[in-house]
Structure formats: C-alpha cells, structure tokens
Design a protein around this motif. Structure first.
Motif, mmCIF file in Angstrom:
data_model
loop_
_atom_site.group_PDB
_atom_site.id
_atom_site.type_symbol
_atom_site.label_atom_id
_atom_site.label_comp_id
_atom_site.label_asym_id
_atom_site.label_seq_id
_atom_site.Cartn_x
_atom_site.Cartn_y
_atom_site.Cartn_z
ATOM 1 N N ASN A 148 43.586 16.084 52.853
ATOM 2 C CA ASN A 148 43.709 17.159 53.838
ATOM 3 C C ASN A 148 42.859 18.382 53.507
ATOM 4 O OD1 ASN A 148 45.476 15.797 55.476
ATOM 5 N ND2 ASN A 148 47.230 16.409 54.213
ATOM 6 N N TYR A 149 41.618 18.147 53.181
ATOM 7 C CA TYR A 149 40.686 19.272 53.054
ATOM 8 C C TYR A 149 39.390 18.810 53.705
ATOM 9 C CZ TYR A 149 38.820 16.428 49.298
ATOM 10 O OH TYR A 149 38.281 15.396 48.586
ATOM 11 N N ARG A 150 38.532 19.710 54.005
ATOM 12 C CA ARG A 150 37.217 19.308 54.520
ATOM 13 C C ARG A 150 36.151 20.247 54.007
ATOM 14 N NH1 ARG A 150 37.920 20.857 60.725
ATOM 15 N NH2 ARG A 150 35.910 19.841 60.826
ATOM 16 N N LEU A 157 26.649 26.528 58.088
ATOM 17 C CA LEU A 157 26.367 25.148 58.500
ATOM 18 C C LEU A 157 27.560 24.271 58.182
ATOM 19 C CD1 LEU A 157 22.744 24.450 57.267
ATOM 20 C CD2 LEU A 157 23.565 24.280 59.608
ATOM 21 N N ARG A 158 27.941 23.427 59.106
ATOM 22 C CA ARG A 158 28.980 22.461 58.796
ATOM 23 C C ARG A 158 28.360 21.071 58.909
ATOM 24 N NH1 ARG A 158 34.297 22.474 58.203
ATOM 25 N NH2 ARG A 158 34.761 24.528 58.995
ATOM 26 N N LEU A 159 28.204 20.430 57.743
ATOM 27 C CA LEU A 159 27.540 19.132 57.706
ATOM 28 C C LEU A 159 28.564 18.048 57.995
ATOM 29 C CD1 LEU A 159 25.496 19.771 54.500
ATOM 30 C CD2 LEU A 159 24.543 19.457 56.777
ATOM 31 N N ALA A 166 22.750 12.285 55.043
ATOM 32 C CA ALA A 166 21.425 12.751 54.613
ATOM 33 C C ALA A 166 21.519 13.511 53.290
ATOM 34 C CB ALA A 166 20.816 13.641 55.700
ATOM 35 N N VAL A 167 22.616 14.255 53.107
ATOM 36 C CA VAL A 167 22.813 14.954 51.825
ATOM 37 C C VAL A 167 22.867 13.928 50.692
ATOM 38 C CG1 VAL A 167 24.411 16.358 50.478
ATOM 39 C CG2 VAL A 167 24.001 16.892 52.884
ATOM 40 N N ILE A 168 23.573 12.807 50.932
ATOM 41 C CA ILE A 168 23.696 11.787 49.888
ATOM 42 C C ILE A 168 22.341 11.129 49.639
ATOM 43 C CG2 ILE A 168 24.940 9.718 49.180
ATOM 44 C CD1 ILE A 168 27.173 10.568 51.046
ATOM 45 N N ALA A 169 21.582 10.915 50.720
ATOM 46 C CA ALA A 169 20.244 10.349 50.550
ATOM 47 C C ALA A 169 19.396 11.270 49.684
ATOM 48 C CB ALA A 169 19.599 10.132 51.919
ATOM 49 N N LEU A 170 19.539 12.579 49.918
ATOM 50 C CA LEU A 170 18.802 13.555 49.114
ATOM 51 C C LEU A 170 19.218 13.438 47.645
ATOM 52 C CD1 LEU A 170 16.815 15.923 49.231
ATOM 53 C CD2 LEU A 170 18.770 17.443 49.474
ATOM 54 N N VAL A 229 29.721 15.296 45.470
ATOM 55 C CA VAL A 229 29.295 14.844 46.798
ATOM 56 C C VAL A 229 30.315 13.854 47.349
ATOM 57 C CG1 VAL A 229 27.498 13.619 48.064
ATOM 58 C CG2 VAL A 229 26.876 15.251 46.291
ATOM 59 N N TYR A 230 30.821 12.994 46.472
ATOM 60 C CA TYR A 230 31.792 11.983 46.923
ATOM 61 C C TYR A 230 33.060 12.622 47.486
ATOM 62 C CZ TYR A 230 35.609 8.721 46.807
ATOM 63 O OH TYR A 230 36.705 8.007 47.171
ATOM 64 N N ALA A 231 33.451 13.777 46.910
ATOM 65 C CA ALA A 231 34.724 14.400 47.302
ATOM 66 C C ALA A 231 34.802 14.630 48.808
ATOM 67 C CB ALA A 231 34.911 15.710 46.547
ATOM 68 N N PHE A 232 33.643 14.795 49.473
ATOM 69 C CA PHE A 232 33.666 15.079 50.903
ATOM 70 C C PHE A 232 33.248 13.869 51.738
ATOM 71 C CE2 PHE A 232 33.048 18.996 48.587
ATOM 72 C CZ PHE A 232 34.159 19.693 49.026
ATOM 73 N N VAL A 233 33.168 12.695 51.091
ATOM 74 C CA VAL A 233 32.872 11.481 51.847
ATOM 75 C C VAL A 233 34.146 10.986 52.518
ATOM 76 C CG1 VAL A 233 32.268 9.051 51.626
ATOM 77 C CG2 VAL A 233 30.842 10.790 50.561
#
Lengths: 323, 291
Positions: A148-150, A157-159, A166-170, A229-233
């Motif tokens: 329950n977080y985002r 910016l809200r990705l 794309a962030v992960i690709a980077l 990065v994973y935390a927001f996947v």
C-alpha cells in the motif's frame, strides 16, 4: 573489430548504450500490463546477474548475500520514504549508505581469511536478514511485508506503466556499462588476477584484500540499487523474495550462462528466468529440479557455461580459431 | 531447576543431531577439503526413508533403520561417483565440486518434492512415546536414544581415526593428499568412503530428529546450517569438535527461546549469529587440532 560496417566503427560506447536503452525501453511500450510485469522482472534479474557475475565470475568470490542487499535496498527506501518521510533523493542516498555499511562490515573481516569464509558468512547474513524481516514488527511488516505505497512524484513527474519499465531498462544499461568499463580497467584486471592466483597478484603489487572488499561492496551496492527500483515494481516488499533460494538461483544463472562473461550472465539470467514459463505445462512447479540438473551438468560437462559452447561453435564456423 | 534439566536434556538431544550433521561435514572435509552443503538434504532423504519403511510399511525399527542407513551409504557413494570424482580427477578447482554439490542439494530436495506431497510426514520414535526419569533428569525416550546413539557414533569415529589403519589413511589424506597418494593410499577409495560414511552419519541425524519435526522436503537447509555452525564452533581439527559445537549451539538456542526477552522467532537467528561470530573471530573453532 572488422571494418565491414562503417557505422560500427563510429559507434562510440555512448551511442551503443543509448541504442540499447532505446530498444530495451521501447519494447515496453508494445506490451500489455502482464508482459510488462514479466519483462520488468526479467530486466531486474539481468541486472542482478550482471552484478553477481562481476563478483563471482570476474573476482572469484562466492557470496550468498546478493539478495539480502537487494532486500536491504528495497526495504530501506520504503521505510525511509514512508515511515521516516524523508525526501526521495535523501532516502535513496541513505539506502545506499546502509548497503555500503553492511557490505563493509561483512567483507572486511571475512576477506582477511582464506578460502570459503565469505560464502559462509554471507549465507548466514542472508538467512539472518530474513529472520529479522519476519520478526521486525511494524517496521518491516513481519511475514506479510509492506504494501500500500506507491512511487512518489519526483520533480513533479509520476512514472508509471511502460515509463517505469524504461527506468529499469536504464538501470540495466547503466549497470552493464559500469561493469564492462570496470572490467576493462586496472581494477577489473586486478580482480581477475586475484581470482586466478592471489599469491601471484599480491606479488605483482595488487592489494588482494582491498580488491576483494571493493568488488564485494560495489556489487552489493548495485544489488541494493536494483532493490530500490524493485520496490516500486510490485509496490510491495515481502521476505520470501529476498531469501536464500533466489540467491542460489542467481548463482545458477551465472554458472549456466558462463561465469566471468557479461554476455554469459545475460544469457543465463534470461534462460533461467524464462524456463519456468516454458516448463510449467510439462513439470508444473517443479522447474527447480531442472535448474539443479542443469547446474550440475554445466559444471561437469561445460564449466564455461553456454557462452563456452557458443565460443566453440563460433570458432568452428570461422574456420581457424581467432588468436 | 527442574525446568532447566528438562531443557538441558532436550538441548543435548538436538545438540547431538547437530553434532552428527557436523560430523558428516567433517568426514568429507578432512580428506577432500570439500564443504558439502547437501548433507542437510541427506538427512532429509533418510527422514523420508524412515517415513516409508517405518510409518508406511511398519517395518520393525532396527530393520527399517538398517535399510535406510544402508541406502544412504549408496546415495553418498553414488554422489561421489557421479558428481565429484570427475571434477577432482580432472583437476578442477576446489570450488567446482562445492558448487556441483550445491546443485545436487536442489536435485535431492526437488526429487523428494516431486515424489511426496508437500505436507509433513510422520516418522515414529524408536521406543514409542514415553518418559524416562533418572533422578532429577528427565526426558523422552527419543531424547535419550538420540544422545546414546550419537555418543556411540562419535566414539566409533574417534576409535576409527585413532586405532585403525584405514582411519590413519584418512588422516594421511587429510594432512597431505599428494604424499598420501605416494605412500600407496588409494585416494579415490578414501574419497568415496568419506562420502558414503558422511551420508550414513547425516542420515542417522535425520532419522533421529524426524520424530520431533516430521519429514518435510524443506528440512534440509536449516539442518545443514545448524550442523555447519556446530562444526565451526567446535572446530574441524578433532572428531569431538562438532559434538561440542552442537551441544553449545543447541543450549544457546534453547536458552534464547526460554529466557531471552526477544520474540521466539529470533531463536532461528541464534545459529546464524554464532556462525558469523565464530567465522569472523575464531575461524579455527574451540578445539585445537592435534599436531
């Protein structure tokens, strides 16, 4: 490099990196939600495998803490952001600092000793991390983890959706670029020397212990960034993801693909990540049995992994082996 | 005090199991240098062997135990023959068999998970369920049976290394492989026997602990870590090392559960913390090797 293709000559690393990023990120915009999710996780596994390959394949250190650092990154950013309410950049920096502190605390004492100590200490650390997560009460959310977080707005910016992919690709491209450059620098050569013959490396003036500590800390931090990065996947973090099982799987990916080669790590990660999807109609949830057999077979029959097989085939078709 | 003695007997029994797993590591590490994390899975295999022979087919306990341990010797020997021998004889670095055995860990575990449903499988006590009181010391039959059996194994192992020619051959290989080979010791046979014996000892540990925790396909890795911690605490140098380490570890675990003011779940962390502390501060263990 052959000069058949005039473009290839002028393709600087920066242009090639940008090209790879555009292809990897662009692909996300042609996928549905489900495939985007699978694709994100594939990219994260590739990132982890690249980092682990540098530690295990290039520097010759066996560690089982890579997923613990992935978890430290993921949990720390969530806790710093939503329980301590730090601003995003500060939370990220604190998370990285935490990874560095843990990595140094483990690596400095255990690299003083010869042999298999780092593997054992990190095995204990990995297990201990899960115990702490499970018992952490409201801070870590216990066995259920945190949900329950985002992702907060960063500079307005809200990705989301494919943009987050794309962030992960980077992340993948940046990790690859950093590790390849490092591998070709004096530090990469020092790492390989330490792996192949520590005494000889020391005689050549390489500080063996320091090289090991730096390699361990660096790759652990890369894993921690991957975890952030994973935390927001999935927008949830829970203990089983960061356990010892996945650390084994990561090791298996690198061995099957070919330890010490970046391409090998990528091949191994992609293959072992996708294998369960192809195997599930045949063996249900028992794909781990296939992984185990693959690893034993790789070590016994082709210690250089799939990339070793590729090399041999490529050499044969070229007629004469290069060099 | 009653409470403490009760706890001490239970701890001694679990400590003996950890010690047996530790001894299984030691039997393989001494002559070969290979750390075999699959010993926990060997204990798991034997526990399932106990389930099949003792619970399902209800064989008499000694017969079932003998058959299971006999099969474990075959499993250990076959593991060496198929996975390890090629690598050792091919001159691969020591890491190769260690990683291959890590792969075998997954193969063993998943083979069981394919064959049996994922719930715990009961394994009976050796002498049925009951309590034995010796003055102030009391515990279950199974606890005392575990302690006596494990002590027997450790005395047997000590006699083997100290008093027999074959045991001396093991020691010679442990000291210097090349010199031992030049003295006419068959390295291949010593390695194969060490794996076979390791599997028997680990299997015995699994069979003894199974009545308490039931046979389950995930029981291997925790046992592997506890056994290894026992070995690290006690030291690889002496046969008694893992027994001492196992007893200390089990006592520390039980005391944490009973008396420490932390959630009970943290007791799982005790072997891990001890393992890290000993590896970092005293990697040779408590008992010094004889020179």
């Amino acid at each position: 490099m052959k000069s058949e293709n005039p473009l290839a000559l002028r393709a600087t690393p920066l242009i090639r990196g940008a090209g790879a990023f555009i292809v990897l990120a662009g692909a996300a915009f042609f996928m549905g939600d489900y495939h985007n999710d699978v694709y994100r996780k594939l990219l994260l596994w590739v990132t982890l495998a690249l980092g682990y390959n540098f530690l295990f394949g290039v520097c010759g250190q066996v560690a089982f803490s890579h997923f613990a650092f992935y978890g430290i990154g993921a949990y720390s950013i969530v806790i710093f952001l939503f329980q301590l309410h730090l601003p995003f950049p500060l939370a990220a920096i604190c998370g990285i600092a935490l990874c560095i502190a843990f990595a140094l605390a483990v690596a400095i004492p255990s690299t003083r000793l010869e042999g298999f100590y780092l593997a054992l200490v990190t095995l204990a650390l990995g297990q201990l991390f899960i115990v702490v997560l499970n018992e952490g009460g409201t801070v870590t959310g216990g066995t259920g983890g945190i949900a329950n977080y985002r992702l907060p707005e960063i500079y307005g910016l809200r990705l989301r959706g494919p943009w987050y992919t794309a962030v992960i690709a980077l992340l993948v491209v940046a990790t690859y670029a950093v590790l390849v450059r490092l591998d070709r620098s004096w530090f990469g050569r020092a790492c390989r020397a330490v792996r192949d013959n520590p005494e000889a490396a020391a005689a050549m003036g390489v500080d063996v212990a320091r090289t090991k500590v730096i390699a361990f800390t660096l790759t652990s931090v890369l894993a921690g960034i991957g975890g952030m990065v994973y935390a927001f996947v999935d927008n949830t973090v829970n203990p089983p993801i960061f356990g010892i099982e996945n650390a084994f799987l990561l090791l298996f990916m690198v061995i099957v693909g070919g330890a010490g080669r970046h391409a090998g790590a990528v091949i191994g990660a992609v293959l072992l990540f996708l294998l369960p999807f192809w195997l599930s109609p045949l063996v249900g949830h028992h794909h781990a049995l296939v992984f185990g057999v693959l690893v034993v077979a790789a070590i016994l029959l082709e210690p250089r992994g799939l990339i070793g097989i590729y090399d041999r085939v490529a050499d044969r078709y070229k007629g004469s082996p290069s060099r | 005090m009653q409470d403490f003695f009760e706890l001490a007997v239970g701890a001694a029994a679990s400590g003996c199991v950890y010690g047996l797993i530790g001894l299984a590591y030691l039997l393989i590490i001494r002559p070969t240098g290979i750390i075999n994390f699959a010993v926990g899975e060997w204990a798991m295999l034997a526990a399932f062997g106990g389930y099949v022979t003792l619970t399902k087919y209800e064989w008499p306990y000694p017969v079932g135990m003998a058959v299971v341990l006999g099969l474990m010797f075959v499993v250990g020997w076959a593991t060496e023959r198929v996975v390890v021998r090629r690598l050792v004889e091919g001159g691969a670095p020591l890491l190769a068999p260690i990683l291959a055995l890590l792969g075998m860990l997954v193969v063993f575990r998943e083979s069981i998970s394919v064959t049996f449903p994922p719930d715990p499988h009961p394994v009976p006590d050796a002498f049925g369920i009951g309590r034995l009181e010796l003055g102030p010391i009391g515990g279950t039959y199974q606890s005392f049976f575990t302690i006596v059996t494990a002590l027997g194994v450790f005395i047997g192992a000590w006699l083997f290394f100290e008093r027999t020619v074959a045991g001396k051959a093991f020691e010679a290989v442990a000291l210097n492989r090349r010199a031992a080979a030049l003295m006419g010791i068959d390295l291949t046979r010593v390695t194969a026997l060490s794996f076979g014996a390791g599997a028997v000892v680990a299997g015995l540990g699994g069979l003894l602990v199974a009545p308490n925790i039931s046979a389950h396909y995930l029981m291997g890795v925790p046992l592997a870590i506890q056994g290894f911690t026992a070995l690290v605490i006690g030291g690889v140098g002496r046969v008694a090392g893992p027994l001492l380490g196992g007893l200390l570890l089990a006592l520390a675990e039980q005391l944490t559960v009973r008396y420490a003011p932390v959630p009970a779940g943290y007791a799982q962390g005790v072997p891990l913390v001890l393992l890290m502390v000993f590896l970092l501060l005293r990697p040779t263990g408590l008992l010094k090797a004889k020179v």
